[in-house]
Design an enzyme around this catalytic site. Structure first.
Site, mmCIF file in Angstrom:
data_model
loop_
_atom_site.group_PDB
_atom_site.id
_atom_site.type_symbol
_atom_site.label_atom_id
_atom_site.label_comp_id
_atom_site.label_asym_id
_atom_site.label_seq_id
_atom_site.Cartn_x
_atom_site.Cartn_y
_atom_site.Cartn_z
ATOM 1 N N TYR A 170 0.769 -0.801 -0.018
ATOM 2 C CA TYR A 170 -0.065 -0.202 -0.157
ATOM 3 C C TYR A 170 1.247 1.476 0.018
ATOM 4 O O TYR A 170 2.003 1.042 1.022
ATOM 5 C CB TYR A 170 -0.432 -0.016 1.037
ATOM 6 C CG TYR A 170 -1.391 -1.368 1.538
ATOM 7 C CD1 TYR A 170 -2.115 -2.144 0.734
ATOM 8 C CD2 TYR A 170 -1.499 -1.966 2.848
ATOM 9 C CE1 TYR A 170 -2.305 -3.294 0.997
ATOM 10 C CE2 TYR A 170 -1.536 -2.651 3.541
ATOM 11 C CZ TYR A 170 -2.379 -3.834 3.091
ATOM 12 O OH TYR A 170 -3.113 -5.111 2.876
ATOM 13 N N ARG A 171 0.240 2.314 -1.434
ATOM 14 C CA ARG A 171 1.687 3.101 -1.341
ATOM 15 C C ARG A 171 1.539 3.937 -0.141
ATOM 16 O O ARG A 171 1.119 4.407 1.073
ATOM 17 C CB ARG A 171 1.302 4.135 -1.946
ATOM 18 C CG ARG A 171 0.343 5.001 -2.033
ATOM 19 C CD ARG A 171 -0.420 5.459 -3.392
ATOM 20 N NE ARG A 171 -1.531 6.848 -2.951
ATOM 21 C CZ ARG A 171 -2.925 6.298 -3.636
ATOM 22 N NH1 ARG A 171 -3.229 6.877 -4.853
ATOM 23 N NH2 ARG A 171 -3.258 7.411 -2.888
ATOM 24 N N GLU A 230 0.384 -14.096 3.610
ATOM 25 C CA GLU A 230 1.785 -14.027 2.145
ATOM 26 C C GLU A 230 2.874 -14.734 2.417
ATOM 27 O O GLU A 230 3.949 -15.743 1.231
ATOM 28 C CB GLU A 230 1.561 -13.120 2.294
ATOM 29 C CG GLU A 230 0.887 -12.070 1.416
ATOM 30 C CD GLU A 230 -0.283 -11.817 2.356
ATOM 31 O OE1 GLU A 230 -0.191 -11.789 3.562
ATOM 32 O OE2 GLU A 230 -1.468 -11.456 1.238
ATOM 33 N N ASP A 279 -2.283 7.633 -10.600
ATOM 34 C CA ASP A 279 -2.539 6.467 -10.264
ATOM 35 C C ASP A 279 -2.457 4.783 -11.294
ATOM 36 O O ASP A 279 -2.029 5.602 -13.184
ATOM 37 C CB ASP A 279 -3.435 6.218 -9.852
ATOM 38 C CG ASP A 279 -3.410 4.759 -8.273
ATOM 39 O OD1 ASP A 279 -2.511 4.194 -8.187
ATOM 40 O OD2 ASP A 279 -3.311 5.186 -7.450
HETATM 41 C C1 LIG Z 1 2.860 -0.580 -7.300
HETATM 42 C C2 LIG Z 1 1.622 -1.684 -6.209
HETATM 43 C C3 LIG Z 1 0.919 -0.395 -5.201
HETATM 44 C C4 LIG Z 1 -0.395 -0.857 -5.169
HETATM 45 N N1 LIG Z 1 -1.033 0.081 -4.273
HETATM 46 C C5 LIG Z 1 -2.120 0.060 -3.447
HETATM 47 C C6 LIG Z 1 -2.346 0.560 -2.524
HETATM 48 O O1 LIG Z 1 -1.421 1.930 -1.958
HETATM 49 N N2 LIG Z 1 -3.366 0.952 -1.839
HETATM 50 C C7 LIG Z 1 -4.125 -1.064 -2.031
HETATM 51 O O2 LIG Z 1 -4.862 -0.633 -0.885
HETATM 52 N N3 LIG Z 1 -3.430 -1.440 -2.812
HETATM 53 C C8 LIG Z 1 -2.438 -0.934 -3.634
HETATM 54 N N4 LIG Z 1 -1.927 -2.089 -4.016
HETATM 55 C C9 LIG Z 1 -2.149 -3.211 -4.760
HETATM 56 C C10 LIG Z 1 -2.742 -4.367 -3.320
HETATM 57 O O3 LIG Z 1 -1.081 -4.764 -3.085
HETATM 58 C C11 LIG Z 1 -2.371 -5.763 -4.015
HETATM 59 O O4 LIG Z 1 -4.276 -5.513 -4.163
HETATM 60 C C12 LIG Z 1 -2.730 -7.062 -2.563
HETATM 61 O O5 LIG Z 1 -3.328 -7.871 -2.596
HETATM 62 C C13 LIG Z 1 -3.259 -6.443 -0.991
HETATM 63 O O6 LIG Z 1 -2.881 -7.625 -0.518
HETATM 64 P P1 LIG Z 1 -3.933 -7.441 0.871
HETATM 65 O O7 LIG Z 1 -5.152 -8.515 0.262
HETATM 66 O O8 LIG Z 1 -3.161 -8.554 1.259
HETATM 67 O O9 LIG Z 1 -4.391 -6.305 1.246
HETATM 68 C C14 LIG Z 1 -0.270 -1.967 -4.991
HETATM 69 C C15 LIG Z 1 0.036 -2.510 -5.992
HETATM 70 C C16 LIG Z 1 1.724 -2.823 -7.048
HETATM 71 C C17 LIG Z 1 1.492 -3.302 -7.498
#
Ligand SMILES: Cc1cc2nc3c(=O)[nH]c(=O)nc-3n(C[C@H](O)[C@H](O)[C@H](O)COP(=O)(O)O)c2cc1C
Length: 481
Positions: A170-171, A230, A279
């Protein structure tokens, strides 16, 4: 092969001439990200290491996931084969094979499942005396971004009810030397843990790892169901246990091979305006209230490197990651819905905004059943438009898809609109943040079972034997001349 840490991966890329070093002074404000972006758009997609980033003594590296070739090295095999290997573990063995054989195979495959947890940090890790985020080459990517953003962080939290770990990417917008935004979208694992902490009115520990081996970084992005660790997933892929270390000031464990770790907390009663940020959608995601992360402690590897990524319109490495996820998770989706032949999430649709799915249709309403199934399946809940076609359509050929979408539908009968449900937090077109409508298009053939009273015409096709004979004749008489 699995990489030990980020340094190991960088050496591998250097040896393959898939990483270039830039020693010129580069500004982290737009310049660094522009160079990464252009290498992906018009260059060879190589990783780039910047050793001289303005106002930081720490090197930055980007484009670590920028080609499908890199992804195959990171995963150790083709994503689809890998997905099938993992899915097969939970399937019963075929009738004739032995259960003992299957058991032994499972034990071998599951060997890497449980992470190894230790208390001691590797000897080359230093605890910094002062928290100062400004020491890192953190970038501003696009001109109207609200500031500098950490774009490749591995955010680790724990479910306060079950104790299950979560790691998501998450950024994080840097507000000052000790504070950032925490942009976990409301539907994501980190946010679920946060909501539960909010119910209990407790401050939550959060650890953020910046830089680890690339498979760990990929695992943070993988759309795993809630409660699936994970680090177990990473262990399943590499067949090697992930090594974690217990935090110093947080009740959390994080990858032992980190470059930089930020230990801190999020107070569920505090939010702050976050964004805008250029984004994945190709637009700026708008400013919204998000939780705030306070850093208590920073620990660094002695020769730490700061990894970064850019997101934007169409050509960035998030596209490679997105396609890898699609191919890898197809076998899991097929396990739940075996009628699905293939899925295509397209970069120009920002992946989940339009999902094309082909099925082997068996009964009336089957296409709708698949749509609703996908809208309920993990992060496929974000699919704004789902188009279902028959299995004779090659869904990776846009022409065939458009042909099916236009020749197999009667809009009043085959278009379904769901008025109000979950939307992706990045969907700026929905009227309300996180809430909007869905569109389903059933572009499968219809018959009397679905109220179609006419005769469905046959598709133009030549008989197979004639085709073979004519192909031979053409080759002999025309092509070879
Ligand atoms: C470069 C990049 C930036 C991302 N930024 C965000 C973000 O800011 N917020 C978010 O919710 N998901 C973001 N994602 C997507 C999540 O990392 C992705 O949905 C992930 O599966 C979330 O894991 P979780 O299911 O454990 O929450 C991003 C993915 C990438 C590749």
């Amino acid at each position: 092969m699995s990489f030990e840490d980020l340094h190991d991966y960088i050496s591998f890329l250097l040896n393959r001439k898939d990483l270039v070093k830039i020693d010129d002074t580069v500004d982290p404000d737009l310049e660094l990200t522009y160079i990464l972006s252009e290498e992906e758009r018009v260059g060879k997609g190589r990783a780039i290491m910047f050793s001289n980033v303005k106002e930081s003594s720490i090197s930055a590296v980007g484009n670590l996931f920028s080609t499908h070739e890199k992804m195959r090295y990171i995963l150790g095999e083709d994503p689809n084969t890998l997905g099938s290997r993992i899915t097969n573990l939970v399937k019963p063995p075929p009738e004739k094979s032995s259960f003992i054989g299957k058991g032994l195979e499972m034990m071998k495959e599951l060997g890497g499942l449980r992470p190894k947890i230790t208390n001691t940090l590797p000897s080359d890790r230093n605890e910094l005396e002062k928290v100062d985020l400004f020491r890192y080459p953190i970038c501003k990517t696009w001109p109207q971004d609200g500031g500098k953003f950490i774009t490749l962080p591995l955010v680790i939290t724990k479910d306060p009810e079950t104790g299950n770990r979560n790691m998501g990417m998450y950024r994080m917008q840097v507000y000052d030397s000790e504070t950032t935004g925490m942009h976990w979208h409301i539907h994501k694992g980190g946010s679920e843990d946060y909501i539960k902490e909010k119910w209990r009115n407790e401050t939550m520990d959060v650890a953020v790892v910046i830089g680890s081996d690339p498979l760990t970084i990929f695992s943070a992005v993988a759309p795993l169901p809630s409660g699936i660790d994970e680090f177990m997933f990473r262990g399943l892929i590499s067949k090697k246990r992930s090594e974690l270390v217990r935090g110093k000031t947080v009740d959390l464990e994080y990858p032992r091979n980190f470059e930089i770790v930020l230990e801190g907390y999020v107070d569920p009663s505090e939010t702050r305006m976050e964004g805008p940020f250029g984004d994945h959608t190709g637009y700026y995601s708008l400013e919204e209230e998000f939780p705030v992360f306070h850093v208590r402690k920073i620990i660094e590897k002695k020769d730490r490197i700061y990894p970064t990524t850019i997101v934007g319109k169409l050509w960035h490495e998030d596209v490679v990651i997105g396609k890898t996820v699609e191919r890898m998770f197809l076998p899991f989706i097929q396990m739940v819905m075996p009628e699905i032949v293939d899925i295509n999430t397209m970069e120009e649709a920002v992946f989940h905004n339009m999902v094309i799915v082909s099925i082997r249709k068996m009964y009336p309403g089957h296409a709708k059943k698949v749509m609703f199934g996908l809208w309920s399946l993990g992060q496929l809940m974000f699919s704004k438009i789902i188009v279902v076609v028959d299995s004779d359509i090659n869904i990776h050929d846009r022409k065939e898809v458009i042909w099916a979408m236009t020749t197999r539908i009667d809009p009043q009968r085959d278009v379904t609109i769901i008025p109000g449900t979950v939307t992706d937090s990045l969907d700026h077109a929905s009227r309300i943040f996180n809430y909007g409508s869905k569109l389903g298009i059933d572009a499968t053939r219809k018959d009397a079972s679905e109220g179609y009273t006419r005769r469905w015409p046959d598709v133009l096709e030549m008989p197979k034997d004639l085709e073979d004979r004519m192909k031979k004749l053409l080759k002999d008489r025309l092509m070879d001349k």
